[in-house]
Design a protein around this motif. Structure first.
Motif, mmCIF file in Angstrom:
data_model
loop_
_atom_site.group_PDB
_atom_site.id
_atom_site.type_symbol
_atom_site.label_atom_id
_atom_site.label_comp_id
_atom_site.label_asym_id
_atom_site.label_seq_id
_atom_site.Cartn_x
_atom_site.Cartn_y
_atom_site.Cartn_z
ATOM 1 N N PHE A 76 4.216 4.762 -12.369
ATOM 2 C CA PHE A 76 4.416 3.370 -11.965
ATOM 3 C C PHE A 76 4.742 2.479 -13.169
ATOM 4 N N LEU A 116 -2.552 1.679 -4.651
ATOM 5 C CA LEU A 116 -2.453 3.142 -4.648
ATOM 6 C C LEU A 116 -3.557 3.754 -3.810
ATOM 7 N N ILE A 162 4.495 10.366 -5.103
ATOM 8 C CA ILE A 162 4.429 9.017 -5.660
ATOM 9 C C ILE A 162 5.644 8.675 -6.514
ATOM 10 N N THR A 175 7.839 7.079 -4.029
ATOM 11 C CA THR A 175 7.312 5.766 -3.656
ATOM 12 C C THR A 175 7.584 4.742 -4.746
ATOM 13 N N CYS A 198 0.846 -1.194 0.000
ATOM 14 C CA CYS A 198 0.000 0.000 0.000
ATOM 15 C C CYS A 198 0.883 1.246 0.000
ATOM 16 N N THR A 199 0.527 2.223 -0.808
ATOM 17 C CA THR A 199 1.342 3.442 -0.856
ATOM 18 C C THR A 199 1.107 4.347 0.346
ATOM 19 N N TRP A 200 -0.045 4.220 1.010
ATOM 20 C CA TRP A 200 -0.330 5.133 2.123
ATOM 21 C C TRP A 200 0.619 4.914 3.289
ATOM 22 N N VAL A 257 9.663 1.397 -4.082
ATOM 23 C CA VAL A 257 9.026 0.089 -4.268
ATOM 24 C C VAL A 257 9.810 -0.757 -5.264
ATOM 25 N N VAL A 260 1.832 -1.876 -6.570
ATOM 26 C CA VAL A 260 1.325 -1.177 -5.392
ATOM 27 C C VAL A 260 -0.190 -1.259 -5.310
#
Length: 274
Positions: free
Chosen positions: A49, A33, A16, A19, A7-9, A23, A31
């Motif tokens: 991404f 998102l 992002i 992130t 999870c990106t949160w 990742v 992910v």
């Protein structure tokens, strides 16, 4: 080899772009998102991404009270999902858009009116959300939470009951190892009972840490996922140690701790599936 995402949160409000690089470096395949429809450009997110060779497997929704007895509050919540579905389509991911996770207002742990009324309202809202998603060939996964986060649908059996009442072909369940650790007497057996209705699986150990840092029996759950022929990704939703489970920012250095937890979890999952 099974796909693994996160999870990106969990990285708080990190851009992002950062992130995606993080990742990729960890060795994840994609992910889940965060569906922040006001702060994240879906077209840009899809490209960021994809450029890293990562897939957006699913979407974490923002909080929306889809079973509130106040019609205006409830309609605002359903309208959020309408906007979220439109937002997801702009990600323009082929061959299929990300799954959209759905749940009620996190931390509302008791009914405003009464349980029966709000359960019925939940069914009606999910019907509307599934209908909107079905029109654009998008699937919904309802996340089964725990008693400290929701007063509705806290076990996979209750999730199956929800599916039975909604009667929508694009609705399945999101099973979460952390929540199951609290609510399910036998998580592996519950996964088998839900079977083909498991649409997504989240993983964090019993203490919300990396796989292996708590007491969850992941071996039995991985065997169950294989037995039901679950083909989806494993989404890691872990947190660095510290208080306040609803705030992932645990202070200086928490992202580096998360990186190590994610790497440890990836290695554990790949060992299970070898």
């Amino acid at each position: 080899m099974r796909n693994i995402g996160c999870c990106t949160w969990i990285f708080d409000n990190e851009p992002i772009e950062e992130t995606a690089r993080r990742v990729k470096d960890i060795g994840l395949n994609g992910v889940e998102l965060h569906g922040n429809i006001h702060s994240i450009d879906p077209v840009q997110a899809g490209k960021i991404f994809a450029d890293q060779g990562l897939q957006i497997f699913s979407i974490t929704p923002g909080d929306a009270d889809i079973s509130h007895p106040d019609r205006i509050i409830r309609q605002d919540a359903v309208d959020y999902y309408k906007q979220l579905i439109d937002w997801v389509l702009k990600i323009n991911q082929t061959p299929s858009p990300p799954l959209i996770s759905c749940h009620g207002l996190v931390q509302r742990i008791r009914p405003v009116s009464n349980q029966e009324e709000e359960n019925n309202l939940l069914v009606e809202s999910i019907k509307q959300i599934c209908n909107m998603a079905r029109q654009v060939n998008t699937e919904i996964v309802f996340e089964v939470l725990n008693r400290y986060e929701s007063h509705q649908v806290r076990t996979l059996r209750e999730g199956l009951n929800l599916i039975e009442h909604v009667k929508s072909p694009n609705l399945r369940l999101l099973a979460d190892a952390y929540h199951m650790n609290i609510e399910e007497a036998n998580p592996a057996a519950s996964l088998r009972e839900a079977g083909e209705y498991i649409g997504l699986y989240h993983a964090a150990d019993s203490n919300r840490g990396a796989i292996g840092e708590g007491h969850t029996d992941f071996t039995s759950q991985m065997i169950a996922l294989n037995d039901i022929q679950y083909q989806g990704p494993i989404i890691l939703e872990i947190a660095a140690p510290g208080p306040d489970p609803f705030n992932t920012n645990k202070g200086e250095g928490f992202k580096e701790i998360l990186e190590q937890q994610l790497k440890k979890s990836v290695n554990a999952i790949r060992a299970f599936n070898n």
